[in-house]
Design an enzyme around this catalytic site. Structure first.
Site, PDB file in Angstrom:
ATOM      1  N   HIS A  74       0.819  -1.211   0.000  1.00 37.49           N
ATOM      2  CA  HIS A  74       0.000   0.000   0.000  1.00 37.49           C
ATOM      3  C   HIS A  74       0.856   1.266   0.000  1.00 37.49           C
ATOM      4  O   HIS A  74       0.345   2.361  -0.206  1.00 37.49           O
ATOM      5  CB  HIS A  74      -0.997  -0.009   1.154  1.00 37.49           C
ATOM      6  CG  HIS A  74      -0.445   0.254   2.510  1.00 37.49           C
ATOM      7  ND1 HIS A  74      -0.156  -0.744   3.405  1.00 37.49           N
ATOM      8  CD2 HIS A  74      -0.150   1.408   3.145  1.00 37.49           C
ATOM      9  CE1 HIS A  74       0.296  -0.207   4.541  1.00 37.49           C
ATOM     10  NE2 HIS A  74       0.309   1.096   4.399  1.00 37.49           N
ATOM     11  N   ASP A 120      -0.330  -7.584   1.263  1.00 42.70           N
ATOM     12  CA  ASP A 120       0.226  -6.227   1.383  1.00 42.70           C
ATOM     13  C   ASP A 120       1.756  -6.279   1.469  1.00 42.70           C
ATOM     14  O   ASP A 120       2.346  -6.052   2.524  1.00 42.70           O
ATOM     15  CB  ASP A 120      -0.366  -5.545   2.615  1.00 42.70           C
ATOM     16  CG  ASP A 120      -0.056  -4.054   2.666  1.00 42.70           C
ATOM     17  OD1 ASP A 120       0.413  -3.506   1.648  1.00 42.70           O
ATOM     18  OD2 ASP A 120      -0.286  -3.443   3.724  1.00 42.70           O
ATOM     19  N   GLN A 212       0.836   5.957  11.770  1.00 42.64           N
ATOM     20  CA  GLN A 212       1.113   6.552  10.468  1.00 42.64           C
ATOM     21  C   GLN A 212       2.605   6.787  10.278  1.00 42.64           C
ATOM     22  O   GLN A 212       3.281   7.280  11.162  1.00 42.64           O
ATOM     23  CB  GLN A 212       0.371   7.882  10.319  1.00 42.64           C
ATOM     24  CG  GLN A 212      -1.137   7.737  10.215  1.00 42.64           C
ATOM     25  CD  GLN A 212      -1.841   8.750  11.087  1.00 42.64           C
ATOM     26  OE1 GLN A 212      -1.821   8.616  12.295  1.00 42.64           O
ATOM     27  NE2 GLN A 212      -2.460   9.746  10.488  1.00 42.64           N
ATOM     28  N   GLY A 213       3.116   6.432   9.105  1.00 44.61           N
ATOM     29  CA  GLY A 213       4.530   6.622   8.827  1.00 44.61           C
ATOM     30  C   GLY A 213       5.362   5.392   9.099  1.00 44.61           C
ATOM     31  O   GLY A 213       6.496   5.284   8.655  1.00 44.61           O
ATOM     32  N   ASP A 214       4.802   4.415   9.828  1.00 47.85           N
ATOM     33  CA  ASP A 214       5.519   3.177  10.115  1.00 47.85           C
ATOM     34  C   ASP A 214       5.238   2.109   9.060  1.00 47.85           C
ATOM     35  O   ASP A 214       5.875   1.054   9.049  1.00 47.85           O
ATOM     36  CB  ASP A 214       5.115   2.624  11.487  1.00 47.85           C
ATOM     37  CG  ASP A 214       5.677   3.441  12.628  1.00 47.85           C
ATOM     38  OD1 ASP A 214       6.809   3.919  12.503  1.00 47.85           O
ATOM     39  OD2 ASP A 214       4.983   3.620  13.642  1.00 47.85           O
ATOM     40  N   SER A 215       4.272   2.329   8.212  1.00 50.29           N
ATOM     41  CA  SER A 215       3.853   1.334   7.230  1.00 50.29           C
ATOM     42  C   SER A 215       5.033   0.730   6.490  1.00 50.29           C
ATOM     43  O   SER A 215       5.959   1.423   6.093  1.00 50.29           O
ATOM     44  CB  SER A 215       2.905   1.967   6.208  1.00 50.29           C
ATOM     45  OG  SER A 215       1.655   2.207   6.782  1.00 50.29           O
TER      46      SER A 215
END
Length: 318
Positions: A74, A120, A212-215
């Site tokens: 993603h 993913d 958020q931002g760790d994906s």
């Protein structure tokens, strides 16, 4: 001008989202950042990668071979536009301003679904080999999915330190317990299906999670990469464990789409907190990056590659 339009479109997308990928906000976007963790030393997490667009961090990743980084599908969606020169990874630093290496190609899993968030996973091929040091090393992908539920694993990254917060300037990590698929599905009932390609981790009471931002960032146990930050309901909310890509299920796919050869690699894999530092810098392998095709990417309802990448990236920063 194109960069400016890209940024404005990105801001517009982000402002209208509520479901978080890589831990965005569940209403169809997800977020990712380490909440409730501690400052990390990159020498203890030398496989940690910052994936960046135009020098701005938007996802994490794990270095698994001299030219291969694993991240979440993603992060890139179903399209990798001609803006490739703006994409790079940075490694070897507690901040996101480490050694920069261009991304030569990105392969998103052919069965990745933005609706179900299944499969993913994405392979990034780097334009040049990385060089090992005290702060840069490889990690092997787990070859088993036989995990002990409630055992602890390490998640790391530069994501938000709180839901709706901001990107961390320094690398952080947290220890989270693995959650059984059955309990995880109970948490996400009527929201999303937890498939065998997913792995869950988090405390029942919340308080510690990716955000958020760790994906795309690594979840590690016993010095093996077991997961990639995928999505969650907000960040560190009680009753909602974080959901990760179960990378062991994709071992064959990873090997088919990269130069990764698992335990057959001649380079030592890295460890987490118990790892010992390498004493001197040396090349990690001799292979050269190979160009990898992207396949026939279906872009859902949109035929605009720039729109697709915006939609994918926005999921991580909702």
């Amino acid at each position: 001008m194109l960069a400016a339009l890209w940024f404005l479109s990105f801001v517009a997308l982000v402002s209208n989202n509520n479901f978080c990928l890589g831990f965005q906000k569940f209403e169809k976007n997800f977020n990712t950042r380490i909440v409730g963790g501690e400052l990390a030393n990159i020498s203890k997490f030398p496989y940690q990668v910052s994936v960046q667009y135009n020098h701005q961090h938007f996802c994490g990743g794990a270095l698994i071979s001299p030219t291969t980084v694993l991240t979440a599908a993603h992060c890139f969606g179903r399209s990798y536009p001609a803006l490739s020169k703006f994409y790079q990874v940075k490694i070897g630093s507690n901040s996101t301003s480490g050694i920069a290496i261009s991304i030569q190609s990105a392969i998103v899993h052919e069965n990745y679904s933005a609706e179900t968030i299944d499969n993913d996973i994405c392979v990034l091929t780097l334009a040049s080999n990385v060089t090992s040091s005290d702060t840069i090393a490889l990690i092997n992908v787990s070859e088993t999915t036989n995990y002990q539920w409630q055992s602890l694993a390490f998640v790391s990254g530069w994501g938000y330190e709180s839901e709706n917060g901001s990107i961390s300037s320094l690398l952080r990590y947290a220890k989270v317990p693995l959650v059984s698929p059955m309990k995880c599905q109970q948490s996400y009932d009527n929201i999303i299906d937890i498939t065998p390609n997913m792995l869950c981790a988090g405390f029942k009471e919340g308080g510690t999670d990716a955000c958020q931002g760790d994906s795309g960032g690594p979840l590690v146990q016993n010095n093996k990469l077991i997961g990639l930050v995928s999505f969650g309901m907000g960040c560190a909310r009680p009753g909602y464990p974080g959901v990760y890509t179960n990378v062991a299920n994709f071992l064959k796919w990873i090997e088919e789409n990269s130069d990764y050869r698992g335990s057959r690699q001649t380079t030592e894999s890295t460890t987490t907190s118990s790892s010992s530092s390498q004493s001197s810098a040396s090349p990690i392998g001799n292979s050269t990056a190979e160009s990898a095709g992207f396949g026939n990417f279906a872009a859902g309802k949109s035929g605009c590659s720039y729109c697709l990448i915006l939609a994918a990236v926005f999921m991580f920063f909702c």
